[in-house]
Design an enzyme around this catalytic site. Structure first.
Site, mmCIF file in Angstrom:
data_model
loop_
_atom_site.group_PDB
_atom_site.id
_atom_site.type_symbol
_atom_site.label_atom_id
_atom_site.label_comp_id
_atom_site.label_asym_id
_atom_site.label_seq_id
_atom_site.Cartn_x
_atom_site.Cartn_y
_atom_site.Cartn_z
ATOM 1 N N LYS A 105 0.865 -1.188 0.000
ATOM 2 C CA LYS A 105 0.000 0.000 0.000
ATOM 3 C C LYS A 105 0.894 1.228 0.000
ATOM 4 O O LYS A 105 2.054 1.148 0.426
ATOM 5 C CB LYS A 105 -0.885 0.012 1.250
ATOM 6 C CG LYS A 105 -2.082 0.922 1.150
ATOM 7 C CD LYS A 105 -3.254 0.245 0.461
ATOM 8 C CE LYS A 105 -4.444 1.144 0.298
ATOM 9 N NZ LYS A 105 -5.607 0.393 -0.210
ATOM 10 N N ASP A 145 -6.702 4.277 -4.998
ATOM 11 C CA ASP A 145 -7.421 4.175 -3.721
ATOM 12 C C ASP A 145 -8.071 5.556 -3.511
ATOM 13 O O ASP A 145 -8.348 6.247 -4.496
ATOM 14 C CB ASP A 145 -6.453 3.788 -2.591
ATOM 15 C CG ASP A 145 -7.181 3.419 -1.303
ATOM 16 O OD1 ASP A 145 -7.861 2.392 -1.270
ATOM 17 O OD2 ASP A 145 -7.096 4.177 -0.310
HETATM 18 P P1 NAD Z 1 -12.951 7.966 -3.363
HETATM 19 O O1 NAD Z 1 -11.900 8.962 -3.157
HETATM 20 O O2 NAD Z 1 -13.428 7.704 -4.750
HETATM 21 O O3 NAD Z 1 -14.243 8.341 -2.476
HETATM 22 C C1 NAD Z 1 -14.188 8.547 -1.111
HETATM 23 C C2 NAD Z 1 -15.544 9.078 -0.667
HETATM 24 O O4 NAD Z 1 -15.557 9.205 0.751
HETATM 25 C C3 NAD Z 1 -15.887 10.450 -1.230
HETATM 26 O O5 NAD Z 1 -17.257 10.501 -1.547
HETATM 27 C C4 NAD Z 1 -15.598 11.381 -0.040
HETATM 28 O O6 NAD Z 1 -16.342 12.576 -0.098
HETATM 29 C C5 NAD Z 1 -16.039 10.489 1.085
HETATM 30 N N1 NAD Z 1 -15.491 10.895 2.390
HETATM 31 C C6 NAD Z 1 -14.236 11.286 2.699
HETATM 32 N N2 NAD Z 1 -14.164 11.616 4.001
HETATM 33 C C7 NAD Z 1 -15.402 11.423 4.510
HETATM 34 C C8 NAD Z 1 -15.985 11.608 5.769
HETATM 35 N N3 NAD Z 1 -15.266 12.062 6.805
HETATM 36 N N4 NAD Z 1 -17.307 11.307 5.934
HETATM 37 C C9 NAD Z 1 -18.040 10.855 4.887
HETATM 38 N N5 NAD Z 1 -17.552 10.673 3.669
HETATM 39 C C10 NAD Z 1 -16.257 10.949 3.472
HETATM 40 O O7 NAD Z 1 -12.427 6.619 -2.666
HETATM 41 P P2 NAD Z 1 -12.887 5.140 -2.949
HETATM 42 O O8 NAD Z 1 -11.965 4.552 -3.937
HETATM 43 O O9 NAD Z 1 -14.349 5.109 -3.175
HETATM 44 O O10 NAD Z 1 -12.532 4.441 -1.555
HETATM 45 C C11 NAD Z 1 -13.423 4.460 -0.448
HETATM 46 C C12 NAD Z 1 -12.979 3.419 0.564
HETATM 47 O O11 NAD Z 1 -12.972 2.132 -0.060
HETATM 48 C C13 NAD Z 1 -11.576 3.605 1.138
HETATM 49 O O12 NAD Z 1 -11.555 3.153 2.470
HETATM 50 C C14 NAD Z 1 -10.727 2.689 0.283
HETATM 51 O O13 NAD Z 1 -9.546 2.283 0.927
HETATM 52 C C15 NAD Z 1 -11.688 1.543 0.100
HETATM 53 N N6 NAD Z 1 -11.386 0.708 -1.060
HETATM 54 C C16 NAD Z 1 -11.350 1.236 -2.309
HETATM 55 C C17 NAD Z 1 -11.095 0.397 -3.383
HETATM 56 C C18 NAD Z 1 -11.119 0.891 -4.802
HETATM 57 O O14 NAD Z 1 -11.019 0.057 -5.716
HETATM 58 N N7 NAD Z 1 -11.269 2.161 -5.058
HETATM 59 C C19 NAD Z 1 -10.833 -0.963 -3.172
HETATM 60 C C20 NAD Z 1 -10.892 -1.463 -1.868
HETATM 61 C C21 NAD Z 1 -11.154 -0.612 -0.829
#
Ligand code: NAD
Length: 425
Positions: A105, A145
């Site tokens: 990561k 991510d």
């Molecule tokens: P992203 O940046 O596309 O979206 C993140 C979202 O969370 C946004 O809508 C943002 O406004 C919101 N956010 C941020 N801080 C916040 C808060 N304090 N309260 C409420 N909402 C909040 O990110 P993503 O890729 O959708 O990832 C989201 C989660 O999923 C993360 O924990 C990431 O590690 C996990 N994840 C993502 C993937 C992937 O393929 N993108 C894979 C596995 C896990």
């Protein structure tokens, strides 16, 4: 005061699961610390001429199952301990999803919303040069991510190609399709989570129709899982991003319209839609209410989905959670204290390493297609993804029965057993 350090939490959970299956103590020692950690300094010039300096990290946790694999996060809270915890979870997630990859990561401590595109590209390219050949298609393959996307992945692939003197798209996944990305990668994490949830409900004899769902986070993961669960007949009643959210007890009519509204305005609050028109003035018309991201967590729904950041379910709010099931689409959203309270309340938690593994599974497919010069159809990708997610779910459910423990510990157990097999081989 509750300890919210995700790395300490990961180590505690690892030790507990290791004890349950008498894990080889040497293997436990391998897993209790990352194989390699990299910290780089990143000075860059802002458009106004000012110099800014920040830090970048890459943690290569474990490579017993294959090259390190895991995303890159750009966020002001990125720290070495956070990245270590997330890299460790990738080791387990990849093992559980049955892909031949280890865990890694990385990230940069920065709020990209305050950077211009030129600044973001400059910083990303410098980070890539600093990492140099510590990453590579057969060494360590980053991916998107939080706050990173296909465009950023393309800059990394391009910069890495300059370092090694040849195009090497397989150094990174999550690329746009015309840059060597896989069809279906964008939807993969959300879709994978929906496969897990629907498979589990089927096994429990529960029907998804009209189950109510609240989702915190409306980025890549949140928006796709919302769409797929709505397609499966569930009622998405609440959505939020970092700035605020909407609660419509009768259900959000059309996730795509909310998505368009958020894209146009830059935030989700006030996106009450009637047909294709979304406006705060429609709030009464759709019987909606404005809510904060933390209020969303405590709504009376069947399924709660944290899909934003870590540590949102804590010792403070756990007793107020009303959902009967939590699908952890975000990584490590639940603190140890919350985990215990929620378990005592009889709430089923589908753990992150199972729920959100769809992203890395399709990242693996992308890497595999790049390495073998193949192009799979979206149908192919989704069929294979479904198989991986359902197989992992079945393995976790079998371990839950065998060890009479939580789904989280069962997921850890399955992953550790797979790593142990390879470790002994
Ligand atoms: P992203 O940046 O596309 O979206 C993140 C979202 O969370 C946004 O809508 C943002 O406004 C919101 N956010 C941020 N801080 C916040 C808060 N304090 N309260 C409420 N909402 C909040 O990110 P993503 O890729 O959708 O990832 C989201 C989660 O999923 C993360 O924990 C990431 O590690 C996990 N994840 C993502 C993937 C992937 O393929 N993108 C894979 C596995 C896990």
């Amino acid at each position: 005061m509750e300890n919210n350090n995700p790395w300490l939490r990961a180590r505690t959970q690892l030790k507990t699961a290791a004890k349950r299956i008498n894990l080889d103590p040497l293997l436990l020692s391998h897993l209790l610390e990352p194989e390699r950690t990299i910290t780089v300094s990143l000075p860059f010039a802002k458009d106004n001429g000012e110099i800014a300096v920040t830090q970048g990290y890459r943690v290569q946790h474990n490579s017993i199952l294959g090259p390190y694999k895991g995303g890159l996060r750009y966020h002001p809270q990125v720290s070495m301990d956070e990245v270590k915890a997330l890299a460790f979870l990738m080791t387990l997630k990849n093992a559980l999803a049955d892909v031949p990859l280890g865990g890694g990561k990385g990230g940069i401590t920065i709020d990209p919303k305050h950077l211009s595109e030129t600044e973001l590209e400059q910083l990303t390219r410098l980070f890539t040069r600093r990492l140099g050949t510590a990453i590579g298609p057969e060494i360590d393959i980053p991916a998107p991510d939080v706050n990173t996307n296909g465009k950023i992945m393309t800059w990394i692939a391009d910069e890495y190609g300059k370092i090694v003197g040849k195009p090497s798209p397989a150094v990174i996944t999550g690329k746009p399709v015309d840059q060597g990305g896989s069809l279906g990668r964008t939807e993969a994490t959300g879709l994978g989570g929906s496969y897990v949830l629907l498979h589990l409900l089927k096994k429990l004899g529960k029907h998804p129709k009209d189950m109510t769902v609240a989702i915190q986070g409306f980025g890549n993961v949140g928006r796709y899982i919302a769409s797929y669960l709505q397609q499966a007949g569930m009622k998405i009643v609440a959505l939020s991003d970092s700035k605020g959210g909407i609660y419509i007890p009768g259900g959000v009519a059309d996730i795509e319209q909310v998505e368009k509204c958020k894209e146009e305005k830059g935030y989700l609050a006030g996106c009450y839609c009637v047909g294709s028109v979304c406006d705060i003035r429609y709030k009464e018309k759709v019987n909606g209410q404005d809510i904060t991201p933390s209020e969303l967590l405590e709504l009376p729904v069947d399924i709660l989905i944290p899909a934003a950041l870590e540590n949102v379910l804590t010792g403070e709010n756990a007793s107020k959670i009303k959902a009967s099931m939590i699908l952890e689409m975000a990584n490590t959203p639940t603190t140890l204290e919350a985990d215990e309270i929620l378990h005592k309340k009889g709430i089923t938690i589908i753990p992150d390493i199972l729920a959100n593994a769809g992203g890395v599974v399709v990242s693996y497919f992308e890497w595999y297609q790049n390495m073998h010069h193949e192009t799979w159809t979206k149908e192919d990708v989704f069929t294979k993804l479904k198989q991986h997610m359902e197989k992992a779910t079945d393995a976790v459910l079998a371990a839950e029965l065998e060890y009479e423990t939580t789904l989280r510990e069962s997921a850890f157990v399955v992953a550790l057993q797979r790593i142990q097999e390879k470790f002994e081989a």
